[in-house]
Write a protein that holds these residues in place. Structure first.
Motif, PDB file in Angstrom:
ATOM      1  N   ALA A  94       0.836  -1.210   0.000  1.00  0.00           N
ATOM      2  CA  ALA A  94       0.000   0.000   0.000  1.00  0.00           C
ATOM      3  C   ALA A  94       0.867   1.255   0.000  1.00  0.00           C
ATOM      4  N   LYS A  95       1.971   1.216   0.777  1.00  0.00           N
ATOM      5  CA  LYS A  95       2.881   2.364   0.827  1.00  0.00           C
ATOM      6  C   LYS A  95       3.513   2.596  -0.538  1.00  0.00           C
ATOM      7  N   ASP A  96       3.935   1.520  -1.217  1.00  0.00           N
ATOM      8  CA  ASP A  96       4.528   1.657  -2.548  1.00  0.00           C
ATOM      9  C   ASP A  96       3.521   2.241  -3.526  1.00  0.00           C
ATOM     10  N   ALA A  97       2.279   1.801  -3.415  1.00  0.00           N
ATOM     11  CA  ALA A  97       1.252   2.327  -4.314  1.00  0.00           C
ATOM     12  C   ALA A  97       1.032   3.819  -4.073  1.00  0.00           C
ATOM     13  N   ALA A  98       1.047   4.240  -2.798  1.00  0.00           N
ATOM     14  CA  ALA A  98       0.872   5.674  -2.488  1.00  0.00           C
ATOM     15  C   ALA A  98       2.038   6.497  -3.019  1.00  0.00           C
ATOM     16  N   SER A  99       3.250   5.937  -2.897  1.00  0.00           N
ATOM     17  CA  SER A  99       4.435   6.648  -3.405  1.00  0.00           C
ATOM     18  C   SER A  99       4.355   6.811  -4.909  1.00  0.00           C
ATOM     19  N   THR A 108       1.691   6.969  -6.669  1.00  0.00           N
ATOM     20  CA  THR A 108       0.651   7.971  -6.960  1.00  0.00           C
ATOM     21  C   THR A 108       1.181   9.388  -6.739  1.00  0.00           C
ATOM     22  N   GLU A 109       1.908   9.551  -5.629  1.00  0.00           N
ATOM     23  CA  GLU A 109       2.474  10.875  -5.324  1.00  0.00           C
ATOM     24  C   GLU A 109       3.504  11.279  -6.370  1.00  0.00           C
ATOM     25  N   ALA A 130       1.833  12.477  -9.425  1.00  0.00           N
ATOM     26  CA  ALA A 130       1.280  13.834  -9.251  1.00  0.00           C
ATOM     27  C   ALA A 130       2.375  14.893  -9.372  1.00  0.00           C
ATOM     28  N   VAL A 131       3.544  14.621  -8.795  1.00  0.00           N
ATOM     29  CA  VAL A 131       4.672  15.571  -8.870  1.00  0.00           C
ATOM     30  C   VAL A 131       5.111  15.743 -10.318  1.00  0.00           C
ATOM     31  N   ARG A 132       5.190  14.637 -11.024  1.00  0.00           N
ATOM     32  CA  ARG A 132       5.595  14.692 -12.426  1.00  0.00           C
ATOM     33  C   ARG A 132       4.588  15.508 -13.240  1.00  0.00           C
ATOM     34  N   ALA A 133       3.329  15.288 -12.958  1.00  0.00           N
ATOM     35  CA  ALA A 133       2.320  16.062 -13.682  1.00  0.00           C
ATOM     36  C   ALA A 133       2.446  17.565 -13.374  1.00  0.00           C
ATOM     37  N   GLU A 134       2.726  17.893 -12.119  1.00  0.00           N
ATOM     38  CA  GLU A 134       2.884  19.307 -11.723  1.00  0.00           C
ATOM     39  C   GLU A 134       4.098  19.914 -12.399  1.00  0.00           C
ATOM     40  N   MET A 135       5.197  19.188 -12.433  1.00  0.00           N
ATOM     41  CA  MET A 135       6.407  19.683 -13.078  1.00  0.00           C
ATOM     42  C   MET A 135       6.163  19.914 -14.563  1.00  0.00           C
TER      43      MET A 135
END
Length: 243
Positions: free
Chosen positions: A200-205, A207-208, A211-216
């Motif tokens: 679950a932690k790997d999946a959250a990472s 996802t995050e 999101a960072v890549r999309a923002e960049m």
């Protein structure tokens, strides 16, 4: 209950009955009388000899009283009477000879019938003995077949017992394998459950990071638009991705 004194009476009665049934023409055979009277062959043959002699002899002449006149004639004609006596004696001898010949012929016929009857009884006895021997042989064959079947059934029973023992062994092994499989499945489920938080932690990472890549990418596109497109968005994205 029959006694010895009843045997001749029964034989005579049977012979008379058979003689009357035949029309009084031909004497019945000894074997037929024996079967009808239900006696032995020896008893039947002995009584039948007397019975046939009685029928061959015929009825006895009744005594006649000689009247006195005839006696006078007899005394007067002794010679004629002697000739008559001789003639009568000759006739009697001839009759006796005929009767004796008939009795001898009847005795010979009786002997032939006895021989035929004894031979028939011997043949029947031999046939019965052969049948009994065949039956005994068949019984022995059936007993041998039954013994062989029993031995075969015993072997089949032993094989069945061995097969049942093998089935029990294989069943026990199957139970043990199933138990081990259940243990392994439980262990695998436990391992999956232990690794679930990390997954679950790997999946959250991930996802995050997405999101960072999309923002960049969005920021790079804005900067590129501001400076007139001199900085390629894809290059900046690639560099940002490498950072």
């Amino acid at each position: 209950m029959n006694t010895d004194t009843d045997i001749p009476t029964r034989i005579m009665s049977a012979a008379d009955a058979l003689f009357e049934q035949g029309g009084g023409i031909q004497f019945p055979t000894v074997d037929a009388v024996r079967k009808a009277a239900r006696v032995s062959m020896n008893d039947a043959s002995q009584v039948m000899k007397a019975w046939r002699r009685a029928h061959l002899a015929g009825p006895k002449p009744a005594p006649v009283d000689v009247p006195p006149a005839l006696q006078d004639i007899h005394r007067a004609g002794l010679e004629a009477l002697w000739r008559a006596a001789q003639h009568h004696a000759s006739q009697s001898i001839a009759n006796m000879q005929v009767a004796w010949d008939a009795e001898r012929a009847e005795t010979e016929q009786l002997n032939r019938e006895m021989v035929v009857a004894f031979e028939a009884q011997a043949a029947e006895l031999e046939h019965s003995n052969n049948e009994r021997a065949a039956c005994r042989q068949r019984i022995a064959e059936l007993e041998a077949e039954a013994h062989a079947h029993l031995e075969s059934m015993s072997r089949m029973s032993s094989d069945l017992s061995a097969a049942q023992a093998e089935v029990r062994t294989q069943s026990a092994r199957a139970v043990e394998i199933q138990r081990r499989a259940d243990e392994l499945r439980t262990e695998l489920d436990r391992t999956h459950a232990a690794n679930a938080p990390q997954a679950a932690k790997d999946a959250a990472s991930q996802t995050e990071l997405a999101a960072v890549r999309a923002e960049m990418l969005h920021l790079m596109q804005m900067v590129s638009g501001a400076i007139g497109g001199r900085i390629p968005a894809t290059k900046d994205y690639s560099e940002g991705k490498r950072q």
